[in-house]
Design a protein around this motif. Structure first.
Motif, PDB file in Angstrom:
ATOM      1  N   THR A  15     -14.431  -6.099   9.845  1.00  0.00           N
ATOM      2  CA  THR A  15     -13.747  -6.687  10.998  1.00  0.00           C
ATOM      3  C   THR A  15     -12.452  -7.398  10.607  1.00  0.00           C
ATOM      4  O   THR A  15     -11.522  -7.467  11.390  1.00  0.00           O
ATOM      5  N   ASN A  16     -12.415  -7.930   9.391  1.00  0.00           N
ATOM      6  CA  ASN A  16     -11.255  -8.700   8.935  1.00  0.00           C
ATOM      7  C   ASN A  16     -10.030  -7.792   8.803  1.00  0.00           C
ATOM      8  O   ASN A  16     -10.111  -6.692   8.264  1.00  0.00           O
ATOM      9  N   LEU A  17      -8.873  -8.242   9.291  1.00  0.00           N
ATOM     10  CA  LEU A  17      -7.678  -7.395   9.316  1.00  0.00           C
ATOM     11  C   LEU A  17      -7.241  -6.962   7.919  1.00  0.00           C
ATOM     12  O   LEU A  17      -6.838  -5.818   7.720  1.00  0.00           O
ATOM     13  N   ASN A  18      -7.320  -7.869   6.929  1.00  0.00           N
ATOM     14  CA  ASN A  18      -6.903  -7.501   5.566  1.00  0.00           C
ATOM     15  C   ASN A  18      -7.748  -6.337   5.040  1.00  0.00           C
ATOM     16  O   ASN A  18      -7.218  -5.369   4.492  1.00  0.00           O
ATOM     17  N   GLU A  19      -9.065  -6.467   5.208  1.00  0.00           N
ATOM     18  CA  GLU A  19      -9.961  -5.417   4.705  1.00  0.00           C
ATOM     19  C   GLU A  19      -9.785  -4.121   5.498  1.00  0.00           C
ATOM     20  O   GLU A  19      -9.829  -3.027   4.945  1.00  0.00           O
ATOM     21  N   PHE A  20      -9.596  -4.252   6.812  1.00  0.00           N
ATOM     22  CA  PHE A  20      -9.380  -3.079   7.662  1.00  0.00           C
ATOM     23  C   PHE A  20      -8.104  -2.345   7.234  1.00  0.00           C
ATOM     24  O   PHE A  20      -8.077  -1.119   7.134  1.00  0.00           O
ATOM     25  N   THR A  21      -7.047  -3.119   6.990  1.00  0.00           N
ATOM     26  CA  THR A  21      -5.768  -2.521   6.590  1.00  0.00           C
ATOM     27  C   THR A  21      -5.914  -1.811   5.242  1.00  0.00           C
ATOM     28  O   THR A  21      -5.395  -0.704   5.047  1.00  0.00           O
TER      29      THR A  21
ATOM     30  N   GLN B 187       0.810  -1.215   0.000  1.00  0.00           N
ATOM     31  CA  GLN B 187       0.000   0.000   0.000  1.00  0.00           C
ATOM     32  C   GLN B 187       0.849   1.274   0.000  1.00  0.00           C
ATOM     33  O   GLN B 187       0.312   2.383   0.092  1.00  0.00           O
ATOM     34  N   GLY B 188       2.184   1.098  -0.087  1.00  0.00           N
ATOM     35  CA  GLY B 188       3.041   2.274  -0.251  1.00  0.00           C
ATOM     36  C   GLY B 188       3.796   2.714   0.981  1.00  0.00           C
ATOM     37  O   GLY B 188       4.488   3.739   0.964  1.00  0.00           O
ATOM     38  N   TYR B 189       3.696   1.964   2.081  1.00  0.00           N
ATOM     39  CA  TYR B 189       4.483   2.296   3.269  1.00  0.00           C
ATOM     40  C   TYR B 189       5.932   1.860   3.054  1.00  0.00           C
ATOM     41  O   TYR B 189       6.191   0.828   2.433  1.00  0.00           O
ATOM     42  N   GLU B 190       6.869   2.615   3.603  1.00  0.00           N
ATOM     43  CA  GLU B 190       8.279   2.215   3.587  1.00  0.00           C
ATOM     44  C   GLU B 190       8.533   1.361   4.836  1.00  0.00           C
ATOM     45  O   GLU B 190       8.270   1.813   5.958  1.00  0.00           O
ATOM     46  N   GLN B 191       9.008   0.141   4.639  1.00  0.00           N
ATOM     47  CA  GLN B 191       9.308  -0.706   5.787  1.00  0.00           C
ATOM     48  C   GLN B 191      10.692  -0.382   6.307  1.00  0.00           C
ATOM     49  O   GLN B 191      11.655  -0.292   5.533  1.00  0.00           O
TER      50      GLN B 191
END
Length: 915
Positions: free
Chosen positions: A206-212, A20-24
């Motif tokens: 509620t699902n973490l993937n969808e929330f993220t 999603q474009g975050y730098e790790q």
């Protein structure tokens, strides 16, 4: 297939955020966090720095400005520009967050940062914006209760989130299947203030993937922090908006900026419309193209509560005077883009020729009107007059109960006729599903046997209806029913009730009946009397009746009100209902709309109600509190069953009322018996609880017993409840014995300080077992309501608070009795209305805490720093390393044991008193 591990859950989430474009980045410890912050600040402010990154001295100057502040102050700093002096003497404005162009911030994610002190913590997933940690995600593996992640964050917050971690704005807790978010705070955070995210149609995510993908999308999370958090200045609280509040605000702002049309928001009563409407008003007031934003309320709603609500969000935003000319002055002030006032004053301002020279200036300007409780019928005519004057205005309404064809206003119009389009809905069935409001338990009690339609006065077969409804025998039955059951309804006076009746004469008669019977309840009454009312055929003018009721009130609460100080009397009643000092408040129409009180849990009804009036009245009872308030109780002494079903269907847009009305006594009894069976399967008798050696079995017992008790709490609110062993299939004493075993496990977990246990993450909801009206929050509410400028009244109220503290049996409060009494004697007399009671109390408590630590360390002959270290470790981890304490004591063995035991006891009691 086994559960997905926590590590796998974390890895999947990090990979998704990177996509999603975050730098790790890897930040193994706090020093790495600081180095990264410096690098990101330089990068984010590179234009201002003009190629000259911050020097060591300049970075330290910045750190001195931003580091080590409270969470609330850090939130303010995050949103402000920081001025530092460069080494060459020039001034530099450093920006920490771009609050307008959200996507232009710098986004990073790190995992497993280790912060080491006397103990080591590893934080699961941290999201950083411009180098500052702003979102913290705690994960538990699938299959575990994600409340354990919430409890873990609570422990981290106590001592671990220091320094730059004070900039954390939002927490996320998840087990992969269920995910919730909530805002950070300096004070306690209740699990009830954690929220599911949802889509625009209120389908929860509620699902973490969808929330993220949705909530943690880069631009969205930055927008949530920049725009959809509110800094509550009065209570020094950070608040994050719920999804439906966000979507409604966005829809309203978009409608205002992209069209010339009006619209309305339909959000159910109790869901937080004030915050939504304020945020929309605030955003629009900052738009250069809009000259003024007016928030209009009805005169009777502009009470101390509304004023306090708005002043929390923006100090001084409310025009609270009765004079229209002061409103006109505010309108003239170009520096005041946002004004909260009454619709009556605004209507007067536009029609009074005296104000035309100012008001006419705004005739063609772009102004926005946001109208609260826009279902009110009086808004029709005034709305028309205001609309005629402001030719280029847009009007936005907020209501929990719109006007439809079925309940249209007296002039025949619906809400859509006035405001065109519904922009967003959040209905009562959705609010109950999400836990944002409670459902209702409604009882209909028949008070006479005549087969007539009670709701239709024209069909009461030539019976004088007043003769029926106000018959002594009938009203006495109602009074007896209330007095017989109110102790149970109010959870031993932990909650309060409103009793609404059909007329002022009925209210006065009920009041006198209550007075004639011996009972333990504090009963008050209030109504609007007519200055020139018809008195022929009456024994007494209603003002004289109210004067008598106020005199009784003065005797109960040591106050000095009369009908000449009616507004103050109204305000005082409002405060005392909210702090459960009044047990039953008798009203005709007052307090049935717009009044919010978490401690109000029961409505008694002896009048006909329908449509919006019915739902508004019922909704006074359904504000979320704690586990002792499972739903709002409504007891009807009229046949309102059909009216109730019709109103709930209309305002839920559903054919079924099952989601809104609680189950029947019979259904709850069946559920209780099933839960009792489950308890007995784990431990057949109370004595068998002692034989549960495995922690997993103890945990199963605790959870099963809690479930059973929650159902017992619900059963107890029904009038037909009796602890009958034949019906409940358990003796009262056996239940108490099980409860003792529950408490024993709870106490053991507290004492077992050296052991890390799966039981430590359980919430031992002791408040389920009993209600303590006089607890710490009750006393703090009384102190917050003090008027420090009125010295005579202050003395009376301080005496009352001291008496209340003295008779408290709440264990948490008993520990703080001396602290509170000391605060009342030494600090309160010097406070003013400008001071924060919470800040003053916290400072006093911190001072006393330091003195207690200093005094005990001297008595024990041990270094103060060592004692503080032991206290910090226990507060954080619930562990006391007795061997370490013992080894540090340079005395003989027998004395060493005695001192170590005293130190352990001090650590536990001191922590309980001060946290």
């Amino acid at each position: 297939m086994g559960y997905q591990s926590e590590a796998q859950l974390e890895k999947n989430m990090i990979n998704q955020l990177v996509r999603q474009g975050y730098e790790q980045i890897q930040l193994p410890d706090y020093d790495a966090l600081l180095r990264n912050f410096r690098s990101q600040v330089n990068r984010f402010n590179q234009k201002k720095l003009e190629g000259k990154p911050l020097t060591d001295i300049e970075f330290n100057r910045l750190l001195n400005l931003v580091d080590g502040k409270s969470i609330f102050d850090s939130a303010k700093i995050l949103r402000d520009k920081q001025i530092i002096e460069r080494e060459d003497g020039s001034e530099l404005y450093i920006e920490l967050l771009n609050t307008r162009e959200w996507c232009k911030n710098l986004f990073q994610v790190t995992t497993q940062t280790t912060v080491t002190g006397t103990y080591t913590n590893r934080y699961d997933v941290t999201i950083l914006i411009n180098g500052l940690p702003v979102v913290q995600v705690e994960l538990k593996r699938r299959g575990l209760d994600f409340k354990e992640a919430f409890n873990q964050i609570q422990r981290y917050r106590k001592h671990s989130y220091k320094g730059l971690y004070r900039f954390l704005q939002i927490f996320v807790v998840t087990n992969g299947v269920d995910t919730k978010y909530f805002s950070n705070s300096d004070g306690d955070i209740l699990f009830g203030y954690t929220f599911f995210w949802s889509d625009v149609e209120n389908n929860i995510i509620t699902n973490l993937n969808e929330f993220t993908a949705s909530f943690l999308e880069k631009c969205h999370i930055a927008k949530m922090i920049a725009r959809y958090m509110v800094l509550n200045d009065t209570e020094k609280l950070l608040m994050v908006m719920r999804p439906y509040q966000v979507y409604a605000t966005e829809a309203l702002v978009q409608r205002a900026l992209e069209t010339k049309n009006s619209g309305f928001i339909w959000h159910t009563t109790g869901s937080g419309k004030t915050l939504t409407s304020f945020k929309a008003s605030q955003i629009l007031a900052n738009e250069p193209s809009i000259k003024k934003v007016f928030f209009l309320v009805d005169r009777k709603d502009l009470d101390s509560q509304t004023i306090a609500e708005f002043n929390k969000f923006e100090k001084g935003s409310v025009d609270r005077t009765e004079k229209t000319d002061l409103l006109v002055k505010q309108i003239e002030d170009v520096m005041k883009p946002f004004i909260v006032t009454t619709i009556q004053k605004m209507a007067n301002a536009v029609k009074n020729p005296r104000f035309a020279h100012i008001m006419d200036q705004y005739k063609g300007e772009r102004v926005i009107f946001i109208i609260d409780e826009c279902h009110r019928s009086q808004f029709g005519e005034m709305h028309t007059n205001i609309s005629r004057h402001f030719e280029n205005a847009q009007h936005f309404g907020f209501t929990g109960t719109p006007r439809f064809e079925e309940n249209k206003s007296q002039d025949g119009r619906t809400t859509a006729d006035l405001f065109e389009k519904c922009l967003h809905t959040y209905l009562i069935k959705e609010a109950i599903r999400d836990g944002n409001v409670l459902g209702f338990s409604v009882e209909h009690i028949r008070t006479f046997n005549v087969s007539v339609d009670e709701s239709d006065d024209t069909r009461v077969e030539a019976i004088n209806t007043d003769e029926v409804w106000m018959h002594d025998k009938r009203m006495q039955l109602v009074v007896n029913n209330i007095l017989d059951n109110h102790e149970r309804k109010s959870r031993s006076k932990g909650y309060t009730a409103i009793f609404t009746v059909q007329s002022i004469p009925m209210l006065i008669k009920y009041y006198e009946m209550f007075k004639q019977i011996e009972h333990p309840f504090k009963i008050a009454g209030i109504f609007s009397y007519g200055a020139n009312e018809e008195s022929e055929g009456k024994d007494e003018h209603s003002r004289d009746s109210l004067e008598r009721i106020i005199t009784d009130y003065n005797g109960i609460f040591d106050t000095n009100f009369t009908t000449d100080t009616y507004a103050s009397y109204f305000s005082d009643i409002s405060k005392r209902v909210k702090t459960a000092q009044i047990d039953i408040l008798l009203v005709v129409n007052m307090f049935l709309t717009g009044f919010d009180s978490r401690t109000l849990n029961t409505l008694y009804v002896d009048k006909n109600l329908k449509h919006h009036d019915l739902l508004q009245a019922f909704s006074r009872t359904n504000r979320v509190e704690k586990a002792t308030k499972p739903y709002g109780n409504v007891v009807c002494y009229r046949n309102l069953k059909d009216n109730t079903d019709e109103a709930l269907k209309l305002f839920s847009q559903t054919d079924s009322v099952d989601d809104i009305l609680m189950k029947s006594y019979v259904e709850y009894l069946a559920m209780f018996l099933a839960s009792l069976k489950k308890v007995r399967e784990i431990a057949a008798t109370p004595e068998a609880v002692d034989e549960l050696e495995r922690e997993e079995d103890q945990k199963a017992f605790v959870n099963a017993f809690k479930d059973m008790t929650k159902l017992l709490v619900r059963l107890k609110t029904f009038t037909e409840f009796e602890f009958d062993p034949e019906i409940l299939e358990i003796e009262s004493q056996t239940y108490e014995d099980y409860k003792s075993k529950y408490f024993k496990i709870a106490e053991q977990v507290k004492k077992d300080v050296e052991k890390v246990s799966i039981l430590q993450d359980i919430d031992f909801e002791l408040e389920l077992m009993h209600t303590d009206r006089i607890n710490v929050s009750y006393i703090m509410n009384l102190m917050r309501d003090l008027d420090f400028d009125n010295k005579e009244d202050l003395e009376n109220k301080l005496r009352f608070i001291e008496e209340e503290v003295g008779r408290a049996d709440n264990p948490e409060l008993r520990l703080k009795v001396d602290l509170i009494k000391g605060f009342l004697k030494r600090v309160v007399p010097d406070l003013t209305n400008e001071d924060s009671v919470d800040d003053a109390y916290n400072s006093y408590e911190e001072e006393m805490r330091e003195k207690e630590i200093h005094s005990f360390s001297e008595k024990m002959g041990m270094p103060e720093e060592d004692l503080k270290q032991y206290l910090e470790e226990y507060e954080y981890s619930n562990i006391i390393q007795q061997s370490v304490i013992s080894d540090s004591l340079k005395v003989g063995l027998i004395k060493k044991r005695k001192l170590a035991r005293q130190i352990t006891e001090f650590i536990m009691e001191h922590t309980e008193r001060y946290t």
